[in-house]
Design a protein around this motif. Sequence first.
Motif, PDB file in Angstrom:
ATOM      1  N   ASP A 304       0.759  -1.141   0.024  1.00 36.10           N
ATOM      2  CA  ASP A 304      -0.135   0.061  -0.019  1.00 36.10           C
ATOM      3  C   ASP A 304       0.701   1.414  -0.242  1.00 36.10           C
ATOM      4  O   ASP A 304       0.444   2.233  -0.607  1.00 36.10           O
ATOM      5  CB  ASP A 304      -0.976  -0.013   1.175  1.00 36.10           C
ATOM      6  CG  ASP A 304      -2.043  -0.964   1.028  1.00 36.10           C
ATOM      7  OD1 ASP A 304      -2.062  -1.755   0.290  1.00 36.10           O
ATOM      8  OD2 ASP A 304      -2.545  -1.488   2.220  1.00 36.10           O
ATOM      9  N   PHE A 305       1.917   1.081   0.759  1.00 35.68           N
ATOM     10  CA  PHE A 305       2.913   2.576   0.805  1.00 35.68           C
ATOM     11  C   PHE A 305       3.488   2.761  -0.517  1.00 35.68           C
ATOM     12  O   PHE A 305       3.424   3.750  -1.012  1.00 35.68           O
ATOM     13  CB  PHE A 305       3.953   1.936   1.731  1.00 35.68           C
ATOM     14  CG  PHE A 305       5.029   3.150   1.922  1.00 35.68           C
ATOM     15  CD1 PHE A 305       4.904   4.057   2.974  1.00 35.68           C
ATOM     16  CD2 PHE A 305       6.008   3.377   1.211  1.00 35.68           C
ATOM     17  CE1 PHE A 305       5.767   4.963   3.339  1.00 35.68           C
ATOM     18  CE2 PHE A 305       6.968   4.409   1.318  1.00 35.68           C
ATOM     19  CZ  PHE A 305       6.801   5.134   2.458  1.00 35.68           C
ATOM     20  N   ASN A 306       3.960   1.528  -1.096  1.00 36.25           N
ATOM     21  CA  ASN A 306       4.512   1.864  -2.528  1.00 36.25           C
ATOM     22  C   ASN A 306       3.449   2.298  -3.861  1.00 36.25           C
ATOM     23  O   ASN A 306       3.894   2.959  -4.626  1.00 36.25           O
ATOM     24  CB  ASN A 306       5.377   0.653  -3.133  1.00 36.25           C
ATOM     25  CG  ASN A 306       6.498   0.114  -2.261  1.00 36.25           C
ATOM     26  OD1 ASN A 306       6.953   1.172  -1.675  1.00 36.25           O
ATOM     27  ND2 ASN A 306       6.937  -0.838  -2.424  1.00 36.25           N
ATOM     28  N   GLU A 307       2.397   1.915  -3.274  1.00 38.00           N
ATOM     29  CA  GLU A 307       1.011   2.106  -4.465  1.00 38.00           C
ATOM     30  C   GLU A 307       1.037   3.687  -4.312  1.00 38.00           C
ATOM     31  O   GLU A 307       0.856   4.593  -5.303  1.00 38.00           O
ATOM     32  CB  GLU A 307      -0.050   1.378  -4.248  1.00 38.00           C
ATOM     33  CG  GLU A 307      -1.375   1.658  -5.101  1.00 38.00           C
ATOM     34  CD  GLU A 307      -2.310   1.024  -4.948  1.00 38.00           C
ATOM     35  OE1 GLU A 307      -3.450   1.438  -5.360  1.00 38.00           O
ATOM     36  OE2 GLU A 307      -2.325  -0.057  -3.879  1.00 38.00           O
ATOM     37  N   GLU A 310       3.773   5.879  -5.667  1.00 39.81           N
ATOM     38  CA  GLU A 310       3.716   5.858  -7.113  1.00 39.81           C
ATOM     39  C   GLU A 310       2.728   6.797  -7.644  1.00 39.81           C
ATOM     40  O   GLU A 310       2.861   7.478  -8.486  1.00 39.81           O
ATOM     41  CB  GLU A 310       3.638   4.700  -7.766  1.00 39.81           C
ATOM     42  CG  GLU A 310       3.482   4.443  -9.231  1.00 39.81           C
ATOM     43  CD  GLU A 310       3.464   3.055  -9.845  1.00 39.81           C
ATOM     44  OE1 GLU A 310       3.438   2.833 -11.024  1.00 39.81           O
ATOM     45  OE2 GLU A 310       3.439   2.011  -8.945  1.00 39.81           O
ATOM     46  N   SER A 311       1.377   6.643  -6.832  1.00 38.86           N
ATOM     47  CA  SER A 311       0.541   7.642  -7.396  1.00 38.86           C
ATOM     48  C   SER A 311       0.898   9.199  -7.230  1.00 38.86           C
ATOM     49  O   SER A 311       0.131  10.005  -7.905  1.00 38.86           O
ATOM     50  CB  SER A 311      -0.852   7.295  -6.339  1.00 38.86           C
ATOM     51  OG  SER A 311      -0.713   7.730  -5.075  1.00 38.86           O
ATOM     52  N   TYR A 312       1.780   9.561  -6.231  1.00 40.53           N
ATOM     53  CA  TYR A 312       1.958  10.832  -6.207  1.00 40.53           C
ATOM     54  C   TYR A 312       3.404  11.224  -6.728  1.00 40.53           C
ATOM     55  O   TYR A 312       3.981  12.151  -6.711  1.00 40.53           O
ATOM     56  CB  TYR A 312       2.326  11.140  -4.607  1.00 40.53           C
ATOM     57  CG  TYR A 312       1.012  11.198  -3.997  1.00 40.53           C
ATOM     58  CD1 TYR A 312       0.185  12.610  -4.052  1.00 40.53           C
ATOM     59  CD2 TYR A 312       0.555  10.273  -2.915  1.00 40.53           C
ATOM     60  CE1 TYR A 312      -1.021  12.712  -3.247  1.00 40.53           C
ATOM     61  CE2 TYR A 312      -0.554  10.522  -2.215  1.00 40.53           C
ATOM     62  CZ  TYR A 312      -1.326  11.482  -2.431  1.00 40.53           C
ATOM     63  OH  TYR A 312      -2.520  12.064  -1.792  1.00 40.53           O
ATOM     64  N   HIS A 313       3.880  10.033  -7.691  1.00 36.81           N
ATOM     65  CA  HIS A 313       5.187  10.339  -8.191  1.00 36.81           C
ATOM     66  C   HIS A 313       6.337  10.642  -7.289  1.00 36.81           C
ATOM     67  O   HIS A 313       7.377  11.215  -7.656  1.00 36.81           O
ATOM     68  CB  HIS A 313       5.108  11.245  -9.453  1.00 36.81           C
ATOM     69  CG  HIS A 313       3.931  11.160 -10.342  1.00 36.81           C
ATOM     70  ND1 HIS A 313       3.964  10.014 -11.238  1.00 36.81           N
ATOM     71  CD2 HIS A 313       2.737  11.940 -10.465  1.00 36.81           C
ATOM     72  CE1 HIS A 313       2.881  10.020 -11.897  1.00 36.81           C
ATOM     73  NE2 HIS A 313       2.006  11.196 -11.328  1.00 36.81           N
ATOM     74  N   PHE A 314       6.582   9.917  -6.166  1.00 31.48           N
ATOM     75  CA  PHE A 314       7.575   9.968  -5.382  1.00 31.48           C
ATOM     76  C   PHE A 314       8.406   8.848  -5.657  1.00 31.48           C
ATOM     77  O   PHE A 314       8.054   7.916  -5.982  1.00 31.48           O
ATOM     78  CB  PHE A 314       6.994   9.828  -4.062  1.00 31.48           C
ATOM     79  CG  PHE A 314       6.220  10.952  -3.505  1.00 31.48           C
ATOM     80  CD1 PHE A 314       6.604  12.276  -3.688  1.00 31.48           C
ATOM     81  CD2 PHE A 314       5.054  10.747  -2.507  1.00 31.48           C
ATOM     82  CE1 PHE A 314       5.729  13.153  -3.370  1.00 31.48           C
ATOM     83  CE2 PHE A 314       4.376  12.045  -2.160  1.00 31.48           C
ATOM     84  CZ  PHE A 314       4.711  13.273  -2.673  1.00 31.48           C
ATOM     85  N   LYS A 315       9.932   9.130  -5.188  1.00 28.65           N
ATOM     86  CA  LYS A 315      10.884   8.239  -5.800  1.00 28.65           C
ATOM     87  C   LYS A 315      11.223   7.095  -4.567  1.00 28.65           C
ATOM     88  O   LYS A 315      11.560   5.880  -5.063  1.00 28.65           O
ATOM     89  CB  LYS A 315      12.294   8.974  -6.080  1.00 28.65           C
ATOM     90  CG  LYS A 315      12.688   9.643  -5.023  1.00 28.65           C
ATOM     91  CD  LYS A 315      14.040  10.233  -5.070  1.00 28.65           C
ATOM     92  CE  LYS A 315      14.620  10.985  -3.789  1.00 28.65           C
ATOM     93  NZ  LYS A 315      16.067  11.536  -4.071  1.00 28.65           N
ATOM     94  N   GLY A 316      10.763   7.455  -3.310  1.00 29.12           N
ATOM     95  CA  GLY A 316      11.171   6.505  -2.180  1.00 29.12           C
ATOM     96  C   GLY A 316      10.305   5.236  -2.325  1.00 29.12           C
ATOM     97  O   GLY A 316       9.103   5.081  -2.888  1.00 29.12           O
ATOM     98  N   ARG A 317      10.924   3.891  -1.669  1.00 31.28           N
ATOM     99  CA  ARG A 317       9.994   2.701  -1.751  1.00 31.28           C
ATOM    100  C   ARG A 317      10.195   1.953  -0.430  1.00 31.28           C
ATOM    101  O   ARG A 317      11.159   2.234   0.037  1.00 31.28           O
ATOM    102  CB  ARG A 317      10.261   2.075  -2.998  1.00 31.28           C
ATOM    103  CG  ARG A 317      10.074   2.594  -4.346  1.00 31.28           C
ATOM    104  CD  ARG A 317       8.332   2.647  -4.515  1.00 31.28           C
ATOM    105  NE  ARG A 317       8.097   2.960  -5.903  1.00 31.28           N
ATOM    106  CZ  ARG A 317       7.761   4.241  -6.065  1.00 31.28           C
ATOM    107  NH1 ARG A 317       7.897   5.322  -5.269  1.00 31.28           N
ATOM    108  NH2 ARG A 317       7.334   4.487  -7.407  1.00 31.28           N
ATOM    109  N   ALA A 318       9.166   1.375  -0.212  1.00 32.47           N
ATOM    110  CA  ALA A 318       9.230   0.437   0.992  1.00 32.47           C
ATOM    111  C   ALA A 318       9.981  -1.107   0.566  1.00 32.47           C
ATOM    112  O   ALA A 318       9.405  -1.371  -0.688  1.00 32.47           O
ATOM    113  CB  ALA A 318       8.333   0.376   1.587  1.00 32.47           C
TER     114      ALA A 318
END
Length: 322
Positions: A304-307, A310-318
Motif C-alpha cells: 500500500d505504501f508503494n502504491e 507511485e500515485s504521487y510520483h515520489f521516488k522512495g519505496r518500501a
Amino acid sequence: MTSAYRSKIAPLIPEFAVPLARSTYYFARSVSTEARARLMPVSAADDFSPVFIVGCGRSGTTLLGELIARHPRVKFICEPYDLWAAVHPATDFLQIYRHGEHHCMLDSRAVTQDTRVRFQRVMSPRCGLTLVEKSPVNALRLGFLDAIAPSARFVHIVRDGVDVAQSIERKASGARRMAFGPPLNNWWGVSGAKWTALVRDGREAGYYPDEVWHLTTDEQRGAYEWLVSVREINAWQSRLDPRLLELRLEDLVSEPRKQLKSVVDWLGLSSGDERWLDRAIELVRPISNDYKTELILPDQMRADFNELQESYHFKGRATSDE
C-alpha cells in the motif's frame, strides 16, 4: 505551545529550572484555555468557515502555514494543542494538557453542541479575518473537523513518505524533561502516548491490525503514521470535494509563487496587492534531503505504501527485510 515556550521562556531561565518552568507553562496554558472555552461569549458572527492545513507531520504543513500567514486577511494558528484540549480533552494525544482518554483518530461521534461552542470560543478570528489552523494530527480527524465546522475547507500537503518517515525518526530521537512525570518525547509525547493511541485507533479503523506489532523503529512507525494519514485523507476526498485541495511539498518548494497563489485563490483570498506574496516566498528554501530512498515494512503495508508513493510520483519505496 511548545515553540512559544522555547522561543520566549526557556532562554530566560537557568537550565536546572527548565523542567519546572516547562511544566508550569503547560499547566498555565491549560487553565487559561479552559477558562476561555467555558466563559467567552459566543455570537452569531462566530459562525465562521475555518481552513485546516492537514497532512502527516514533517510533510511541510508548517511551511505552508507560515506562507499563508503572510496574507493580511489571515489569522494563522500553528499546532494549538492547548486550544484543542479545551475543545475536547480526548484530542490531547501527547498528554500534555489533559490526562486520561486520548485519541489520534476522532470522528463525528466525538462532537456535541458543547464541543462546537467551545471550538468557536477559542478559535474564532477577529472580524474580517480567515482562520487558518495547522495541526498535522488533524489528517486523522477529518470526520471530527467536518462535524465541528461543516463549512470548513481543507488543504492537504503531501511529501515523499520515505522522507517523512526518516524525518520523524530524527525528531523522535529527542525528548524534553518535565518537573513531574516522565519526559516528553519530541514526537511520541509523554510515555509514548501518541504511538499508543495511533496503534489502538488505527487497529480499530482496520489499518494493518496484524502487522503494526512488527514495527519496532521510529522510522517504521513514522511510515505507518504517513500511510494512515494519507489513506484517511484519500478516503474523505470525495466526501469533502470541493472543499479539499491537495498539493505536494516538492511542487510548493520548486514553484512557490505559482503554488501559493493557487492556494489563496482557491481560498478566495486573492487581492490586487501581492506584496505579501513577495515577502512570503522569501521564506522558501530548497528541501534538505540526505535521507535514504528505502525503508523496511511488512508485506501489506509495503504494497500500500508503494502504491501511494507511485500515485504521487515520489521516488522512495518500501522494501522487505528478506
